[in-house]
Design an enzyme around this catalytic site. Structure first.
Site, PDB file in Angstrom:
ATOM      1  CD  GLU A  92      -2.904  -1.031   1.805  1.00 43.20           C
ATOM      2  OE1 GLU A  92      -3.739   0.166   1.805  1.00 43.20           O
ATOM      3  OE2 GLU A  92      -3.600  -1.935   2.727  1.00 43.20           O
TER       4      GLU A  92
HETATM    5  C1  LIG Z   1      -6.566  -9.706   7.050  1.00 44.19           C
HETATM    6  C2  LIG Z   1      -5.265  -8.735   6.990  1.00 44.19           C
HETATM    7  C3  LIG Z   1      -5.134  -7.974   5.829  1.00 44.19           C
HETATM    8  C4  LIG Z   1      -4.023  -6.940   5.915  1.00 44.19           C
HETATM    9  N1  LIG Z   1      -3.905  -6.115   4.597  1.00 44.19           N
HETATM   10  C5  LIG Z   1      -2.593  -5.337   4.659  1.00 44.19           C
HETATM   11  C6  LIG Z   1      -2.099  -5.090   3.433  1.00 44.19           C
HETATM   12  O1  LIG Z   1      -2.934  -5.116   2.464  1.00 44.19           O
HETATM   13  N2  LIG Z   1      -1.000  -4.198   3.507  1.00 44.19           N
HETATM   14  C7  LIG Z   1      -0.407  -4.037   4.325  1.00 44.19           C
HETATM   15  O2  LIG Z   1       0.507  -3.272   4.520  1.00 44.19           O
HETATM   16  N3  LIG Z   1      -0.713  -4.558   5.771  1.00 44.19           N
HETATM   17  C8  LIG Z   1      -1.860  -5.334   5.774  1.00 44.19           C
HETATM   18  N4  LIG Z   1      -2.094  -5.984   6.885  1.00 44.19           N
HETATM   19  C9  LIG Z   1      -1.203  -5.666   8.271  1.00 44.19           C
HETATM   20  C10 LIG Z   1       0.001  -6.280   8.354  1.00 44.19           C
HETATM   21  O3  LIG Z   1      -0.040  -7.634   8.067  1.00 44.19           O
HETATM   22  C11 LIG Z   1       0.645  -6.381   9.695  1.00 44.19           C
HETATM   23  O4  LIG Z   1       0.857  -5.114   9.956  1.00 44.19           O
HETATM   24  C12 LIG Z   1       1.952  -6.832   9.982  1.00 44.19           C
HETATM   25  O5  LIG Z   1       1.816  -8.033   9.474  1.00 44.19           O
HETATM   26  C13 LIG Z   1       1.969  -7.122  11.464  1.00 44.19           C
HETATM   27  O6  LIG Z   1       3.294  -7.621  11.771  1.00 44.19           O
HETATM   28  P1  LIG Z   1       3.837  -7.946  13.104  1.00 44.19           P
HETATM   29  O7  LIG Z   1       5.146  -8.458  13.080  1.00 44.19           O
HETATM   30  O8  LIG Z   1       3.655  -6.766  14.032  1.00 44.19           O
HETATM   31  O9  LIG Z   1       2.928  -8.717  13.945  1.00 44.19           O
HETATM   32  P2  LIG Z   1       2.649 -10.264  13.480  1.00 44.19           P
HETATM   33  O10 LIG Z   1       2.571 -10.506  12.168  1.00 44.19           O
HETATM   34  O11 LIG Z   1       1.237 -10.758  14.323  1.00 44.19           O
HETATM   35  O12 LIG Z   1       3.740 -11.185  14.179  1.00 44.19           O
HETATM   36  C14 LIG Z   1       3.745 -11.519  15.674  1.00 44.19           C
HETATM   37  C15 LIG Z   1       4.178 -13.042  15.805  1.00 44.19           C
HETATM   38  O13 LIG Z   1       4.113 -13.564  16.940  1.00 44.19           O
HETATM   39  C16 LIG Z   1       3.534 -14.723  16.928  1.00 44.19           C
HETATM   40  N5  LIG Z   1       2.915 -15.160  18.386  1.00 44.19           N
HETATM   41  C17 LIG Z   1       1.785 -14.750  18.817  1.00 44.19           C
HETATM   42  N6  LIG Z   1       1.659 -15.248  20.140  1.00 44.19           N
HETATM   43  C18 LIG Z   1       2.590 -15.867  20.231  1.00 44.19           C
HETATM   44  C19 LIG Z   1       3.141 -16.752  21.447  1.00 44.19           C
HETATM   45  N7  LIG Z   1       2.210 -16.841  22.575  1.00 44.19           N
HETATM   46  N8  LIG Z   1       4.240 -17.426  21.295  1.00 44.19           N
HETATM   47  C20 LIG Z   1       4.872 -17.511  20.251  1.00 44.19           C
HETATM   48  N9  LIG Z   1       4.761 -16.611  19.016  1.00 44.19           N
HETATM   49  C21 LIG Z   1       3.430 -15.916  19.170  1.00 44.19           C
HETATM   50  C22 LIG Z   1       2.669 -14.953  15.990  1.00 44.19           C
HETATM   51  O14 LIG Z   1       2.499 -16.303  15.274  1.00 44.19           O
HETATM   52  C23 LIG Z   1       3.245 -14.116  14.831  1.00 44.19           C
HETATM   53  O15 LIG Z   1       3.969 -14.640  13.825  1.00 44.19           O
HETATM   54  C24 LIG Z   1      -3.263  -6.947   7.050  1.00 44.19           C
HETATM   55  C25 LIG Z   1      -3.288  -7.593   8.196  1.00 44.19           C
HETATM   56  C26 LIG Z   1      -4.311  -8.609   8.006  1.00 44.19           C
HETATM   57  C27 LIG Z   1      -4.497  -9.593   9.119  1.00 44.19           C
END
Ligand SMILES: Cc1cc2nc3c(=O)[nH]c(=O)nc-3n(C[C@H](O)[C@H](O)[C@H](O)COP(=O)(O)OP(=O)(O)OC[C@H]3O[C@@H](n4cnc5c(N)ncnc54)[C@H](O)[C@@H]3O)c2cc1C
Ligand SMILES: *[C@@H]1O[C@H](CO)[C@@H](O)[C@H](O)[C@H]1NC(C)=O
Ligand SMILES: *[C@@H]1O[C@H](CO)[C@@H](O)[C@H](O)[C@H]1NC(C)=O
Ligand SMILES: *[C@@H]1O[C@H](CO)[C@@H](O)[C@H](O)[C@H]1NC(C)=O
Ligand SMILES: *[C@@H]1O[C@H](CO)[C@@H](O)[C@H](O)[C@H]1NC(C)=O
Ligand SMILES: *[C@@H]1O[C@H](CO)[C@@H](O)[C@H](O)[C@H]1NC(C)=O
Length: 520
Positions: A92
Site C-alpha cells: 500500500e
Molecule cells: C487480514 C489482514 C489484511 C491486511 N492487509 C494488509 C495489506 O494489504 N497491506 C499491509 O501493508 N498490511 C496489511 N495488514 C497488516 C499487516 O499484515 C501487519 O501490520 C503486519 O503483518 C504485522 O506484523 P507484526 O510482526 O507486527 O505482527 P505479527 O505478524 O502478528 O507477528 C507476531 C508473531 O508473533 C507470533 N505469536 C503470537 N503469540 C505468540 C505466542 N504466544 N508465542 C509465540 N509466538 C506468538 C505470531 O504467530 C506472529 O508470527 C493486514 C493484516 C491482516 C491480518
C-alpha cells in the site's frame, strides 16, 4: 549454542522416540541462554533481527515463533488449487515504501490494483458509474475527504483536540443517510481502517492516510499475486541474516514472560525456558489485550491502560470458488445493503484480467461487528449469507453454489486476536508511547523488555511497512542497551530521546526516514 540438536526431537512423532530419550528429557530440562530474545517471527520480529545483526553486529539472539513458519499476519490459505492471502495482500503506497523495495528486490509477483474499477449494486440491482452509489462515492472522495483532510491538518497544526472521524466528516458536510451514502463511506473508510468513523480518530485517520498514500510519493496499491506468497518478503529478508535458520525456534508457544531489572525469562508450552539479557515482544496488540501471555510481574497500570485503549480491528476476507464466473471483469463490486451498513459491501474478483484469470474465485471483506458476527457463525451459515448477497446482486438464477469456500477467524485466534490497529477516537500519542515503552527495573539502565509491532507505529499503524519500521526502531533502542548499557554511545542518558525523533539513517540503514512527532 547447541539447541539445534535438541529442537528436532520435538518435531518427531512420539512413537519414533525411544522411551529413555523422553525419560532423560523432562519437560523443564531445556534451557537456553541468549543476549536478545525476539518474541514473534512476523515482519516486526524479522525486521528487528535483521537490524540487530546487520546494522549493529549483535548476533547472539534467538527468535521464538508459535507457528511453523515466519510471516505472522502475512500468511496463505487455499481456494481450490489456488494459494491465496488470508492476511496482508497489498503493498500500500509504493514510492519509498520499504516493502515495495523488498517486493521488487525479491521478484515477488504483484499487479496494480485499481480501487476505482468498481461495479455498483443497490438492492435495486446493478448500476453503472452514473448511478446513485457511484455519485455518493465521488462526492465522498473528491469533495468531503479533501476538505476533511485539510481540516485535520489545520487542527493538528493549531494543536486543537482530536475529533472522531464521524465528527470530522460532519464538519466537512457529510451526513450520510441513504444506503448509497453509507456504503460509499464504508468503502472509503471502514474498508481501510476496519472500524467505523465514529470509533476512529479524525487526525489519526487522515495522518496515517497521508503518510502512506502521499509521503511515500506514489499512492498506488499493488496486489501481491504470487503463489509463493506475500510472506516471501519476510522470509527472504530473514535469509539475508547470517545463520538465521539456527536462531529461529518454530512451534514454540510462549506462555509466560518474566522480566526483572537484570533480564528476562520466557517459558513456552513445550517446556522450553529461555533466559535473555533483553527481550523484544512483537505479539499483536490483541494478544496483549486478551492476556494470552502472562507477564510476571503484571505489566504496570500505565501500560495496561494504553494497551486497553488502543483498537485492534478485524478485517476478514471470505473466499469462494464457483463453477462459473457470473460476474464482470471489473476488479471490485460495491453493494449497498438497505438495512445493514457494511453487510457484505465490498467484493473483489481474483479472476479479473491480469490477476488469477480462470480461477472463478471471488472474495468479500467484512469488518468490525459484521466480522465478529461471522466468526461466531458456522462455516455453513457464513457461506449461506455470502451466497444470498451474491444472489441479490447477480440474480438467483445466475449464482450456483460455490465449489470451495474458506475464511480465517482472526479475532478468535489466540496468536492474533484481530488483524490490524486502528487509531481510536480519544486515543492519545502518550498512550502509544506507553504501549511502546520498555519495562524492567526502575532505572533507565534497567530497561529489559521492549515492545514493538504494527501497533506501535505512529505513522503507519496497521500496515506491513509500519511493522518493518517498528522492528528496526526497537532493534536500535534495544541495541543501545546491549552495546552501551542503555546509554547513548557517548555515555549520555537516553531519557530525553523521543523514540520517534530518532533518525534511523544514522546507522546507515537504507530505508531510514526522519520520523517526526505527530499530533498531541
Ligand atoms: C487480514 C489482514 C489484511 C491486511 N492487509 C494488509 C495489506 O494489504 N497491506 C499491509 O501493508 N498490511 C496489511 N495488514 C497488516 C499487516 O499484515 C501487519 O501490520 C503486519 O503483518 C504485522 O506484523 P507484526 O510482526 O507486527 O505482527 P505479527 O505478524 O502478528 O507477528 C507476531 C508473531 O508473533 C507470533 N505469536 C503470537 N503469540 C505468540 C505466542 N504466544 N508465542 C509465540 N509466538 C506468538 C505470531 O504467530 C506472529 O508470527 C493486514 C493484516 C491482516 C491480518
Ligand atoms: C544459563 O544461565 C544461567 C545463569 O543465568 C546459568 O546458571 C546456566 O548454567 C546457563 N545455562 C546454559 C545452558 O548456558
Ligand atoms: C562484529 O562482531 C564480532 C565479534 O562479535 C567481531 O569479530 C567483528 O569484527 C564485528 N564486525 C564488525 C563489522 O564490526
Ligand atoms: C481504473 O478504473 C477506472 C474505472 O474503470 C478507469 O476509469 C481508470 O482508467 C482505471 N485506472 C487505471 C490506471 O487503469
Ligand atoms: C494531509 O494531506 C493533505 C493534502 O496534502 C493536507 O491538506 C492535510 O493538511 C494533511 N493532513 C494531515 C492531518 O496531515
Ligand atoms: C456488469 O454486470 C451487470 C450485472 O451482472 C450487468 O448488468 C452489466 O451489464 C455488466 N456490465 C458490463 C459492462 O459487462
Amino acid at each position: 549454542m547447541h539447541f539445534r540438536s535438541i529442537l528436532p526431537l520435538s518435531l518427531l512423532p512420539l512413537s519414533l522416540l525411544p522411551l529413555t530419550t523422553l525419560a532423560l528429557r523432562p519437560r523443564d530440562e531445556r534451557v537456553l541462554n541468549t543476549t536478545v530474545l525476539i518474541l514473534g517471527g512476523g515482519m516486526t520480529g524479522v525486521s528487528a533481527a535483521h537490524s540487530l545483526a546487520i546494522d549493529r553486529n549483535i548476533t547472539d539472539f534467538l527468535v521464538l515463533e508459535a507457528r511453523h513458519e515466519l510471516g505472522g499476519r502475512v500468511q496463505q490459505g487455499k481456494i481450490g488449487d489456488l494459494n491465496i492471502e488470508l492476511g496482508a495482500n497489498w503493498v500500500e503506497g509504493l514510492g519509498t515504501n520499504p516493502i515495495w523495495t523488498l517486493a521488487q528486490k525479491y521478484g515477488i509477483n504483484n499487479r496494480y490494483s485499481n480501487w476505482s474499477n468498481i461495479d455498483y449494486f443497490t438492492e435495486d440491482g446493478w448500476q453503472d458509474e452514473t448511478g446513485s452509489l457511484a455519485q455518493a462515492l465521488t462526492r465522498y472522495e473528491e469533495d468531503v475527504f479533501i476538505k476533511a483532510s485539510a481540516d485535520a491538518g489545520r487542527r493538528k497544526a493549531l494543536g486543537l483536540p482530536d475529533l472522531s472521524m464521524k465528527a470530522g466528516l460532519r464538519v466537512a458536510g457529510w451526513n450520510p443517510l441513504t444506503p448509497e451514502e453509507r456504503a460509499a463511506e464504508y468503502f472509503s473508510h471502514d474498508w481501510e481502517q476496519a472500524e467505523p468513523p465514529v470509533e476512529s480518530s479524525f487526525i489519526g485517520t487522515i495522518e496515517v492516510y497521508n503518510e502512506t498514500f502521499i509521503e511515500f510519493g506514489n499512492s498506488d496499491n499493488h496486489l501481491v499475486i504470487d503463489q509463493g506468497g506475500y510472506k516471501q518478503v519476510i522470509i527472504k529478508y530473514g535469509d539475508e541474516i547470517p545463520n538465521f535458520q539456527d536462531k529461529v525456534l518454530f512451534n514454540e508457544v510462549v506462555e509466560t514472560i518474566e522480566y526483572r531489572s537484570d533480564g528476562v525469562t520466557v517459558k513456552t508450552a513445550s517446556g522450553l525456558t529461555v533466559n535473555a539479557e533483553y527481550a523484544l515482544c512483537t505479539f499483536s496488540l490483541g494478544v496483549l489485550q486478551h492476556d494470552d501471555v502472562a507477564f510476571e510481574p503484571a505489566l504496570p497500570d500505565w501500560k495496561q491502560d494504553a494497551i486497553a485503549n488502543f483498537h485492534l480491528a478485524t478485517y476478514m476476507k471470505i473466499f469462494a470458488k464457483f463453477p462459473t464466473k457470473f460476474w464482470n471483469d471489473t476488479e471490485f463490486a460495491l453493494y449497498a445493503d438497505a438495512d445493514e451498513r457494511g453487510y457484505y459491501a465490498v467484493w473483489q474478483s481474483l479472476d479479473a484480467p491480469g490477476f488469477y484469470e480462470g480461477s472463478k474465485s471471488i472474495f468479500a471483506t467484512l469488518t468490525s461487528d459484521a466480522a465478529y458476527h461471522a466468526e461466531l457463525q458456522t462455516d455453513e451459515e457464513v457461506q449461506a449469507d455470502f451466497v444470498a448477497v451474491l444472489r441479490d446482486m447477480y440474480g438467483a438464477e445466475n449464482v450456483p453454489d460455490p465449489i470451495d469456500f474458506t475464511f480465517p477467524r482472526w479475532t478468535l485466534d489466540p496468536l492474533f486476536r484481530g488483524t490490524f490497529t486502528n487509531w481510536g477516537a480519544g486515543v492519545t500519542v502518550k498512550q502509544q508511547d506507553d504501549m511502546r515503552a520498555p519495562v524492567g527495573g526502575d532505572a533507565e539502565t534497567e530497561r529489559r523488555l521492549f515492545f514493538a509491532g504494527e501497533h506501535t507505529s505512529r505513522k503507519y499503524f496497521g500496515y506491513l511497512h509500519g511493522a518493518f519500521f517498528e522492528g528496526r526502531m526497537a532493534a536500535h533502542n534495544l541495541g543501545d542497551c546491549v552495546l552501551f548499557n542503555c546509554m547513548e554511545s557517548d555515555g549520555t542518558t537516553l531519557a530525553k530521546r523521543d523514540a520517534m525523533e530518532f533518525e534511523l539513517n544514522k546507522v546507515g540503514a537504507t530505508h531510514g526516514r526522519l520520523r517526526k512527532r505527530m499530533w498531541g
